[in-house]
Design a protein around this motif. Structure first.
Motif, PDB file in Angstrom:
ATOM      1  N   THR A 257       0.831  -1.206   0.000  1.00 26.83           N
ATOM      2  CA  THR A 257       0.000   0.000   0.000  1.00 26.83           C
ATOM      3  C   THR A 257       0.864   1.254   0.000  1.00 26.83           C
ATOM      4  O   THR A 257       0.560   2.239  -0.693  1.00 26.83           O
ATOM      5  N   ARG A 258       1.946   1.222   0.755  1.00 29.92           N
ATOM      6  CA  ARG A 258       2.840   2.381   0.848  1.00 29.92           C
ATOM      7  C   ARG A 258       3.435   2.710  -0.523  1.00 29.92           C
ATOM      8  O   ARG A 258       3.522   3.875  -0.908  1.00 29.92           O
ATOM      9  N   PHE A 259       3.832   1.690  -1.268  1.00 36.82           N
ATOM     10  CA  PHE A 259       4.421   1.909  -2.588  1.00 36.82           C
ATOM     11  C   PHE A 259       3.416   2.553  -3.542  1.00 36.82           C
ATOM     12  O   PHE A 259       3.712   3.569  -4.181  1.00 36.82           O
ATOM     13  N   TYR A 260       2.227   1.951  -3.644  1.00 34.94           N
ATOM     14  CA  TYR A 260       1.240   2.483  -4.588  1.00 34.94           C
ATOM     15  C   TYR A 260       0.734   3.862  -4.155  1.00 34.94           C
ATOM     16  O   TYR A 260       0.486   4.731  -5.001  1.00 34.94           O
ATOM     17  N   THR A 261       0.586   4.065  -2.850  1.00 36.66           N
ATOM     18  CA  THR A 261       0.187   5.384  -2.360  1.00 36.66           C
ATOM     19  C   THR A 261       1.253   6.418  -2.686  1.00 36.66           C
ATOM     20  O   THR A 261       0.943   7.558  -3.055  1.00 36.66           O
ATOM     21  N   GLY A 262       2.528   6.020  -2.572  1.00 39.19           N
ATOM     22  CA  GLY A 262       3.625   6.920  -2.921  1.00 39.19           C
ATOM     23  C   GLY A 262       3.559   7.350  -4.371  1.00 39.19           C
ATOM     24  O   GLY A 262       3.788   8.535  -4.690  1.00 39.19           O
ATOM     25  N   ARG A 291       6.690  -2.548 -15.170  1.00 33.62           N
ATOM     26  CA  ARG A 291       7.540  -2.706 -13.979  1.00 33.62           C
ATOM     27  C   ARG A 291       6.721  -2.878 -12.707  1.00 33.62           C
ATOM     28  O   ARG A 291       7.262  -3.233 -11.667  1.00 33.62           O
ATOM     29  N   GLY A 292       5.432  -2.553 -12.791  1.00 34.33           N
ATOM     30  CA  GLY A 292       4.586  -2.582 -11.605  1.00 34.33           C
ATOM     31  C   GLY A 292       4.433  -1.222 -10.957  1.00 34.33           C
ATOM     32  O   GLY A 292       3.810  -1.105  -9.891  1.00 34.33           O
ATOM     33  N   TYR A 293       4.973  -0.169 -11.572  1.00 38.59           N
ATOM     34  CA  TYR A 293       4.787   1.189 -11.070  1.00 38.59           C
ATOM     35  C   TYR A 293       3.395   1.692 -11.456  1.00 38.59           C
ATOM     36  O   TYR A 293       2.867   1.327 -12.515  1.00 38.59           O
ATOM     37  N   ALA A 294       2.813   2.514 -10.583  1.00 37.66           N
ATOM     38  CA  ALA A 294       1.435   2.959 -10.780  1.00 37.66           C
ATOM     39  C   ALA A 294       1.374   4.344 -11.421  1.00 37.66           C
ATOM     40  O   ALA A 294       2.214   5.203 -11.152  1.00 37.66           O
ATOM     41  N   LYS A 295       0.362   4.543 -12.265  1.00 37.16           N
ATOM     42  CA  LYS A 295       0.125   5.827 -12.926  1.00 37.16           C
ATOM     43  C   LYS A 295      -1.362   6.153 -12.868  1.00 37.16           C
ATOM     44  O   LYS A 295      -2.210   5.261 -12.966  1.00 37.16           O
ATOM     45  N   LEU A 296      -1.662   7.442 -12.739  1.00 33.41           N
ATOM     46  CA  LEU A 296      -3.055   7.891 -12.782  1.00 33.41           C
ATOM     47  C   LEU A 296      -3.548   7.941 -14.222  1.00 33.41           C
ATOM     48  O   LEU A 296      -2.833   8.385 -15.118  1.00 33.41           O
ATOM     49  N   VAL A 297      -4.771   7.479 -14.435  1.00 39.84           N
ATOM     50  CA  VAL A 297      -5.412   7.557 -15.748  1.00 39.84           C
ATOM     51  C   VAL A 297      -6.795   8.185 -15.584  1.00 39.84           C
ATOM     52  O   VAL A 297      -7.263   8.391 -14.465  1.00 39.84           O
ATOM     53  N   ASP A 298      -7.444   8.459 -16.692  1.00 38.93           N
ATOM     54  CA  ASP A 298      -8.811   8.989 -16.751  1.00 38.93           C
ATOM     55  C   ASP A 298      -8.927  10.345 -16.046  1.00 38.93           C
ATOM     56  O   ASP A 298      -9.203  10.427 -14.851  1.00 38.93           O
ATOM     57  N   GLN A 410       4.538  12.927   3.133  1.00 42.66           N
ATOM     58  CA  GLN A 410       5.734  12.117   2.938  1.00 42.66           C
ATOM     59  C   GLN A 410       6.540  11.946   4.221  1.00 42.66           C
ATOM     60  O   GLN A 410       7.246  10.946   4.394  1.00 42.66           O
ATOM     61  N   LYS A 411       6.433  12.915   5.130  1.00 42.57           N
ATOM     62  CA  LYS A 411       7.181  12.847   6.390  1.00 42.57           C
ATOM     63  C   LYS A 411       6.391  12.184   7.513  1.00 42.57           C
ATOM     64  O   LYS A 411       6.883  12.068   8.638  1.00 42.57           O
ATOM     65  N   HIS A 412       5.186  11.740   7.211  1.00 42.95           N
ATOM     66  CA  HIS A 412       4.387  11.068   8.242  1.00 42.95           C
ATOM     67  C   HIS A 412       5.058   9.762   8.673  1.00 42.95           C
ATOM     68  O   HIS A 412       5.760   9.117   7.902  1.00 42.95           O
ATOM     69  N   LYS A 413       4.811   9.382   9.910  1.00 46.10           N
ATOM     70  CA  LYS A 413       5.468   8.203  10.488  1.00 46.10           C
ATOM     71  C   LYS A 413       5.232   6.946   9.657  1.00 46.10           C
ATOM     72  O   LYS A 413       6.093   6.066   9.567  1.00 46.10           O
ATOM     73  N   TRP A 414       4.066   6.846   9.017  1.00 43.49           N
ATOM     74  CA  TRP A 414       3.757   5.646   8.238  1.00 43.49           C
ATOM     75  C   TRP A 414       4.711   5.475   7.061  1.00 43.49           C
ATOM     76  O   TRP A 414       4.952   4.370   6.605  1.00 43.49           O
ATOM     77  N   PHE A 415       5.264   6.580   6.575  1.00 43.65           N
ATOM     78  CA  PHE A 415       6.215   6.535   5.462  1.00 43.65           C
ATOM     79  C   PHE A 415       7.675   6.528   5.934  1.00 43.65           C
ATOM     80  O   PHE A 415       8.579   6.674   5.117  1.00 43.65           O
ATOM     81  N   ASN A 419      11.834   5.156   0.526  1.00 41.91           N
ATOM     82  CA  ASN A 419      12.810   5.753  -0.383  1.00 41.91           C
ATOM     83  C   ASN A 419      12.092   6.563  -1.468  1.00 41.91           C
ATOM     84  O   ASN A 419      11.844   6.075  -2.569  1.00 41.91           O
ATOM     85  N   TRP A 420      11.815   7.825  -1.163  1.00 45.11           N
ATOM     86  CA  TRP A 420      11.075   8.670  -2.108  1.00 45.11           C
ATOM     87  C   TRP A 420      11.899   8.958  -3.358  1.00 45.11           C
ATOM     88  O   TRP A 420      11.353   8.941  -4.463  1.00 45.11           O
ATOM     89  N   GLU A 421      13.169   9.220  -3.193  1.00 46.20           N
ATOM     90  CA  GLU A 421      13.998   9.510  -4.352  1.00 46.20           C
ATOM     91  C   GLU A 421      14.121   8.277  -5.238  1.00 46.20           C
ATOM     92  O   GLU A 421      14.116   8.379  -6.477  1.00 46.20           O
TER      93      GLU A 421
END
Length: 467
Positions: A257-262, A291-298, A410-415, A419-421
């Motif tokens: 969830t963290r990856f896709y939310t990112g 690759r499994g990376y997520a993108k917004l559509v529509d 991005q700085k919330h404890k859940w994240f 690795n944002w970069e």
């Protein structure tokens, strides 16, 4: 006092705050207007007594206020545009030493709570911190535009259908002179667009997608039109919809969830920095590349409102609609922050927190607030905290809608430790890598029959000239 008037009032605010308020951008002024509360006092009411904690900042919008320390000190009269309680804003810990006595009946006062003021303003150095494309990116985009400018409809070969909508379908296509690449071609029926008065939405979708360049937003390369259809030549992402993965797995763990939310946060950051709100966030509108990376559509519901501006259009998927949209109070990019919280909840639990048997019941549940929802045990405390801070009823209190924007999310404890970069550079592994055997592999999508309908020819009305 309307939101628009409040923004103008703050912009013209005089005396002490001229250097600060007049230098603020429209988006910050809009957020300040959101946290202002209007309070009325009657003749001779005391507003602040000597020794009271100075935790409120007042701006007089109507009437007069008399200020005095004791009987020997001359009385000072304050009127429209004047302010008091300023020490609480500057220091947040001082006592007001004056007595303020209201003279005029039903005078209106607007006040800002210092906590909100500090969250929204903070240091003014970061107010104009925006995202801009680098010269390298601009050069790449120009080369891309030059390449696709010579492509015509005759150069496109349809392979199969990847998806269908109410008045459109998405085809997997190739260019006849390039067998190594594939694209998605969104085909829209012009007659249906006219019958449903969707011209504005379609043209807005095109403009926004041509402007928003991000690795986490589906690319629009070129558009075409003929007498029956409009066409949008898009980047092909053959990993399938995120919703399909959620359906098959039931729910995701924290890491997934963290990856896709990112990925979604990076897409929203790009849009919001350009004054664009998305307004249709949900798993069905998130697609995976090879690759499994997520993108917004529509981007049919997306709208460019400008920084600090609001819109009043009622739209979105019921389970994801923010309360201010339901109440027709006007909304901005903070509505996307709300939807992000709903998305995190659904990815972690398998279903959204607000759901009724029909849209009206869903809206009523939403208006009760996120605190009335019982969170499943599988949602950790830090994830629950993030969701609740994204889904605050007051838009100005939502994480992502304060002075640091998405950086606060991005700085919330859940994240913590994420690795944002690496995400931005595409160097970290996705939690799920789709099986894609080549540019024509449509196995990650459901089967759709061919479209046999022959729509009527649209008499040229000129509305589609932008295509």
């Amino acid at each position: 006092m309307t939101h628009v008037y409040l923004c103008i009032f703050l912009k013209s605010f005089n005396e002490f705050f001229v250097p600060s308020f007049q230098s603020l951008t429209e988006d910050i002024l809009s957020k300040l207007a959101d946290v202002l509360e209007e309070t009325h006092y009657s003749d001779s009411d005391y507003i602040i007594r000597q020794g009271a904690t100075g935790d409120t900042f007042f701006i007089i919008s109507e009437g007069q206020v008399r200020k005095s320390s004791d009987e020997q000190v001359p009385v000072k009269t304050l009127s429209k545009g004047d302010w008091f309680g300023e020490q609480s804003v500057a220091h947040f810990a001082l006592l007001c030493k004056d007595i303020f006595v209201l003279l005029v009946c039903s005078a209106a006062h607007l006040h800002i709570f210092p906590r909100s003021f500090k969250q929204l303003i903070g240091g003014l150095d970061d107010v104009n911190n925006k995202q801009y494309d680098s010269d390298e990116v601009k050069a790449k985009l120009q080369a891309e535009a030059d390449y696709f400018s010579s492509v015509t409809l005759n150069d496109i070969k349809i392979i199969c259908t990847l998806g269908m909508g109410g008045f459109s379908r998405v085809e997997l296509v190739q260019l006849k002179n390039d067998a190594n690449r594939s694209f998605a071609l969104k085909v829209l029926k012009k007659r249906h667009i006219l019958d449903t008065s969707q011209q504005g939405h379609i043209l807005s979708e095109r403009r926004i997608m041509m402007e928003a360049h991000s690795p986490f937003i589906i690319r629009l390369y070129r558009t075409f039109r003929d007498s029956k259809y409009l066409y949008m030549l898009l980047e092909a992402c053959l990993g399938g919809e995120l919703w399909t993965q959620l359906r098959d797995r039931g729910s995701f763990d924290d890491g997934t969830t963290r990856f896709y939310t990112g990925c979604v946060i990076e897409a929203l950051a790009c849009l919001h920095s350009r004054g664009i709100i998305y307004r249709d966030l949900k798993p069905e509108n998130i697609i995976l590349d090879s690759r499994g990376y997520a993108k917004l559509v529509d981007f049919g519901f997306a709208k460019k409102v400008g920084l600090g501006k609001k819109t009043w259009t009622f739209c979105g998927t019921p389970e994801y609609v923010a309360p201010e949209i339901i109440l027709n109070k006007g909304h901005d990019s903070s509505a996307d922050c709300w939807s992000l919280g709903i998305l995190v909840f659904e990815l972690l639990s398998g279903s959204p927190p607000f759901s009724g048997s029909d849209p009206m019941k869903t809206y009523n549940i939403i208006l009760r607030g996120i605190d009335m929802i019982e969170f499943p045990k599988k949602i950790t405390k830090s994830a629950a905290n993030l969701i609740k801070r994204l889904c605050r009823d007051n838009p100005s209190e939502r994480l992502g809608n304060q002075k640091n924007g998405v950086k606060d999310i991005q700085k919330h404890k859940w994240f913590e430790g994420f690795n944002w970069e690496g995400l931005r550079q595409g160097t970290i592994d996705s939690p799920f890598t789709p099986t894609v055997e080549g540019p024509l592999d449509n196995s990650n999508f459901d089967y759709f029959p061919e479209d046999t309908e022959d729509p009527p020819v649209d008499e040229e009305s000129g509305w589609d000239l932008e295509f």
